[in-house]
Design a protein around this motif. Structure first.
Motif, mmCIF file in Angstrom:
data_model
loop_
_atom_site.group_PDB
_atom_site.id
_atom_site.type_symbol
_atom_site.label_atom_id
_atom_site.label_comp_id
_atom_site.label_asym_id
_atom_site.label_seq_id
_atom_site.Cartn_x
_atom_site.Cartn_y
_atom_site.Cartn_z
ATOM 1 N N GLN A 335 28.668 20.012 34.119
ATOM 2 C CA GLN A 335 28.001 20.857 35.146
ATOM 3 C C GLN A 335 28.938 22.470 34.859
ATOM 4 O O GLN A 335 30.322 22.161 34.931
ATOM 5 N N LEU A 337 28.194 25.465 36.573
ATOM 6 C CA LEU A 337 28.368 26.104 37.705
ATOM 7 C C LEU A 337 27.793 25.484 38.911
ATOM 8 O O LEU A 337 26.800 24.937 39.124
ATOM 9 N N LEU A 338 28.641 25.737 40.074
ATOM 10 C CA LEU A 338 28.116 25.378 41.333
ATOM 11 C C LEU A 338 28.267 26.475 42.465
ATOM 12 O O LEU A 338 29.255 26.977 42.564
ATOM 13 N N GLU A 340 27.553 27.301 46.592
ATOM 14 C CA GLU A 340 27.076 26.725 47.770
ATOM 15 C C GLU A 340 27.126 27.746 48.978
ATOM 16 O O GLU A 340 28.372 28.328 48.918
ATOM 17 N N LEU A 367 35.773 21.898 38.058
ATOM 18 C CA LEU A 367 34.995 21.505 39.272
ATOM 19 C C LEU A 367 35.915 20.390 39.876
ATOM 20 O O LEU A 367 35.246 19.019 39.934
ATOM 21 N N GLN A 372 36.237 17.870 48.467
ATOM 22 C CA GLN A 372 35.563 19.068 48.329
ATOM 23 C C GLN A 372 36.311 20.302 49.387
ATOM 24 O O GLN A 372 36.704 20.089 50.266
ATOM 25 N N ASN A 390 22.158 28.364 47.544
ATOM 26 C CA ASN A 390 22.705 26.997 46.906
ATOM 27 C C ASN A 390 22.091 26.749 45.517
ATOM 28 O O ASN A 390 20.851 26.610 45.536
ATOM 29 N N PHE A 391 22.824 26.651 44.706
ATOM 30 C CA PHE A 391 22.020 25.952 43.167
ATOM 31 C C PHE A 391 23.193 25.661 42.322
ATOM 32 O O PHE A 391 24.564 25.793 42.261
ATOM 33 N N ALA A 392 22.880 24.704 41.299
ATOM 34 C CA ALA A 392 23.785 24.465 40.168
ATOM 35 C C ALA A 392 23.244 24.669 38.708
ATOM 36 O O ALA A 392 21.930 24.583 38.609
ATOM 37 N N TYR A 394 23.746 23.597 34.619
ATOM 38 C CA TYR A 394 24.271 22.712 33.749
ATOM 39 C C TYR A 394 24.471 23.156 32.154
ATOM 40 O O TYR A 394 23.751 24.343 31.939
ATOM 41 N N TRP A 429 33.248 27.665 38.707
ATOM 42 C CA TRP A 429 32.947 27.497 37.514
ATOM 43 C C TRP A 429 33.517 26.073 36.962
ATOM 44 O O TRP A 429 34.577 25.889 37.130
ATOM 45 N N GLY A 430 32.863 25.684 35.933
ATOM 46 C CA GLY A 430 33.098 24.375 35.341
ATOM 47 C C GLY A 430 34.280 24.277 34.635
ATOM 48 O O GLY A 430 34.911 25.373 34.005
#
Length: 742
Positions: A335, A337-338, A340, A367, A372, A390-392, A394, A429-430
């Motif tokens: 993963q 990038l997250l 929110e 992450l 959280q 909001n998105f992620a 990979y 960032w992962g």
């Protein structure tokens, strides 16, 4: 028969013709030899390296420069409209008025009509004046005056202007918007020869598609010559490609996809011819050397004479040897990038905001969101650009960020790269994410440094030899390594920024319009590099070819659409907009969008005019009693209808005109969807034809035949809707003129 003769005459007589052109600055020729002709029906794309003489050739053809050799001939009937890369226009001109002035004949007739109408109102018994007014009206109608302003409105909207911008002065527009205004002015001008220098420089993807369709739909007597590095446009619109290669113009039939292999074949043949001649010259010179003083001296002298008279083949110029290279040192986590609840704006709502950390830095654990993070922010007020995002992402994904100019694409990239702090939300960032950030303005380059020093700013230990070898991959060879930053062209600055970024070996690339200043060869090299790159990519771009071949996920900023004016409470003061996430290529998104529009059209309410067929047709409560067409409505009837709706007669007409225009837009979108289906079916037929599957060809043809009546039906309804919109506009003008006399 007469029409066929006219078309044949147009095909034979060139609008622009030139031969043996040569032009240079100082002792160096920029144009060595250029010969060609622009005929009616041609759409010619002129390509070549940056600084290779493309704009110079245009200026020679237009007469702005005089050739050192050769001639240029323009047909007597050629009406040329030229759009340069520089913006033009008076600062005080309103956008719509400036573009409308492209049809100077209609502007003059319109003004004359108003003047004669005013005089006739003062002297109603003047028969000569009335006859003159009738002649002007007939002339105006014959030149297409009644659809002229509607066509211009469609053109400006297609080029991504909003209706609110129509009345704004040019001084309030950016340089890119002013150049688009110049493009609209040229397209509406009625010229039969359009010369366009980089027309897509400031166009978003929808505007590019509109321009390509507009060019393809020009009358058969028109011709277009355009300079462009946009490979998608060259593919979608062009019938011929002209290439300036080392000052020599080479001409090819077909679009860009057909041009490229033909070009490679020509260069291969030229190289082989050069090598054969060099081998012949070497053998002949060896024979002369061995025999000039021997028994065969006469033959040797003869061969030397022939050799001196031989026309030597020039060695073909080599393409810029660009070979971008980057191998990431680390691999990111799965993963990557997250994001929110991300929100940001440039308005006063950001003043005095907290500086609590919103970013989770990349690191070995990355992450670590268990538990959280909970980060509260104050409420976002006016000036909001992004909200609730909001998105992620990979590892290995390629995200394309697209939308109209000014919608927030670059802002989103800056938020993700930590150049801007968000008003609210989380960007995480992962593990092991190392970012390489490319900005449009090459802000990482410092004046006073040379190319070599800029590279050493990211790799101080690199040797001179390695640095020169590395820079050569990015098009900097020889003394180019010592050029100062301030002397570099836009394309050179972009290549140097990429060289610095790639030297750091990041595993995530954030690219903001990376192809803006690159020529075709650099774009091809960048595309090839990204195809082989092992990391992840987040990219803002208007280069449709790069987007299509690189990105497998999309973030699409949808254009703001005002609420309907004829719905309860609809005032048109605010606009709704959104962000769409799509997994797939851009072509797949366009096909899906067009299918959605076609499906929505099938389920839509009856088209314009059908509500008047009988009392069975249902209409929304807010529009009951509103006639779909103004046919047969007197001014008194109009005022009564307006009174019932609690508005003036003029406002009522404007409201009904907008209603008809929205129906026009729905129909045009539906037509685009059906035509996209037909195009896809044609492609499938072509594949079936190559495979020899004639049963499938017949089945596909049945599907095409089933769609065609729907397209024709919508076209018929479109004509009615256009007529209704124009009629409401005319009635509104009558109402405006009538009220003062009351």
């Amino acid at each position: 028969m007469r029409e066929r003769r006219a078309l044949l005459h147009l095909a034979v007589v060139a609008l622009l013709e030139f031969s043996g052109l040569a032009y240079g600055f100082s002792d160096e020729l920029v144009i060595v030899e250029a010969t060609g002709a622009l005929h009616a029906g041609n759409v010619i794309g002129l390509v070549g390296t940056n600084g290779g003489g493309k704009t110079t050739l245009l200026r020679l053809l237009l007469g702005e420069l005089g050739p050192e050799d050769g001639r240029v001939q323009r047909a007597k009937g050629a009406r040329i409209a030229y759009v340069s890369q520089a913006a033009a226009g008076d600062d005080d001109d309103a956008l719509f008025d400036f573009a409308a002035a492209g049809r100077a004949d209609l502007v003059e007739l319109d003004a004359l009509h108003d003047r004669l109408a005013a005089e006739l109102e003062l002297h109603p018994a003047d028969g000569a004046l009335a006859a003159r007014l009738g002649e002007v009206q007939m002339r105006f109608a014959a030149l297409g005056g009644h659809i002229w302003q509607h066509e211009l409105e469609r053109l400006l909207l297609g080029l991504s202007f909003s209706r609110e911008e129509f009345t704004q002065p040019l001084s309030s527009l950016s340089g890119g918007q002013r150049q688009k205004a110049c493009l609209a002015r040229a397209l509406i001008s009625g010229s039969n020869c359009l010369v366009l220098d980089e027309p897509t420089n400031h166009l978003d993807l929808d505007a590019q598609a509109f321009l390509a369709g507009y060019i393809r739909g020009l009358p058969a007597e028109c011709a277009v010559l355009l300079v462009s590095h946009d490979r998608w446009l060259l593919d979608a619109a062009c019938t011929h490609i002209w290439e300036l290669d080392d000052g020599v113009l080479h001409r090819y039939v077909g679009n860009y996809s057909r041009y490229w292999p033909a070009r490679e074949l020509r260069r291969k043949q030229a190289d082989e011819e050069y090598k054969r001649q060099q081998e012949y010259v070497a053998r002949t010179e060896e024979y002369i050397r061995r025999n000039i003083a021997g028994q065969n001296t006469k033959q040797a002298r003869g061969r030397r004479t022939l050799l001196s008279r031989m026309q030597r083949v020039e060695r073909p110029a080599e393409d810029p040897q660009l070979s971008f290279v980057l191998k990431p040192t680390l691999t990111t986590g799965e993963q990557l990038l997250l994001v929110e609840n991300l929100a940001f704006g440039y308005g006063p709502g950001g003043a005095g905001r907290e500086t609590a950390p919103t970013y989770v830095p990349a690191g070995p654990r990355g992450l670590n969101l268990n538990p959280q993070l909970s980060i509260e922010r104050s409420a976002v007020s006016e000036g909001l650009l992004l909200e609730g995002l909001n998105f992620a992402i990979y590892r290995g994904e390629r995200l394309g960020i697209i939308g109209h100019n000014g919608c927030g694409k670059s802002t989103l990239l800056k938020l993700l790269s930590r150049e801007l702090p968000p008003w609210r939300g989380l960007v995480a960032w992962g593990a092991n994410a190392e970012l390489g950030i490319f900005s449009q303005d090459s802000a990482d380059l410092l004046p006073g440094r040379d190319v070599l020093a800029e590279l050493r700013s990211v790799d101080p230990a690199i040797s001179d030899g390695d640095a020169r070898s590395y820079l050569a991959r990015f098009g900097f060879s020889g003394d180019d390594a010592f050029k100062l930053v301030e002397s570099l062209s836009g394309g050179e600055r972009s290549r140097l920024s990429l060289a610095k970024i790639f030297r750091r070996r990041p595993n995530v690339l954030l690219l903001d319009e990376p192809t803006n200043h690159l020529d075709i060869y650099a774009r091809e090299a960048l595309e090839q590099f990204l195809a082989e790159y092992q990391g992840s990519v987040l990219m803002v771009t208007h280069d449709r070819a790069l987007l299509e071949r690189t990105c497998n996920r999309l973030v699409l900023f949808e254009r703001a659409v005002p609420p309907a004016l004829d719905t309860p409470g609809g005032k048109g003061e605010q606009a709704e907009r959104g962000i769409t996430f799509f997994r797939g290529r851009y072509s797949e998104y366009v096909a899906w969008r067009d299918q959605q529009a076609a499906s929505a059209w099938r389920q839509a309410s009856p088209p314009a005019g059908s509500a008047a067929k009988g009392p069975q047709a249902e209409t929304p409560a807010a529009t009951r009693g509103m006639p779909a067409s103004p046919e047969g409505i007197s001014i008194d009837d109009l005022e009564e209808l307006a009174r019932v709706q609690h508005m003036s007669a003029e406002t009522y007409c404007q409201r009904m005109q907008r209603r008809a225009q929205r129906q026009v837009e729905q129909m045009e979108s539906a037509i685009a969807g059906f035509e996209a289906q037909v195009l896809q079916l044609r492609r499938e037929q072509h594949d079936a034809d190559r495979a020899g599957d004639y049963t499938r060809i017949a089945n596909l043809q049945q599907r095409i035949d089933a769609v065609r009546p729907e397209i024709e039906a919508i076209y018929n309804e479109l004509e009615q809707a256009l007529a209704v919109a124009d009629a409401w506009g005319g009635l509104g003008q009558q109402a405006a003129e009538y009220n003062p006399r009351r």
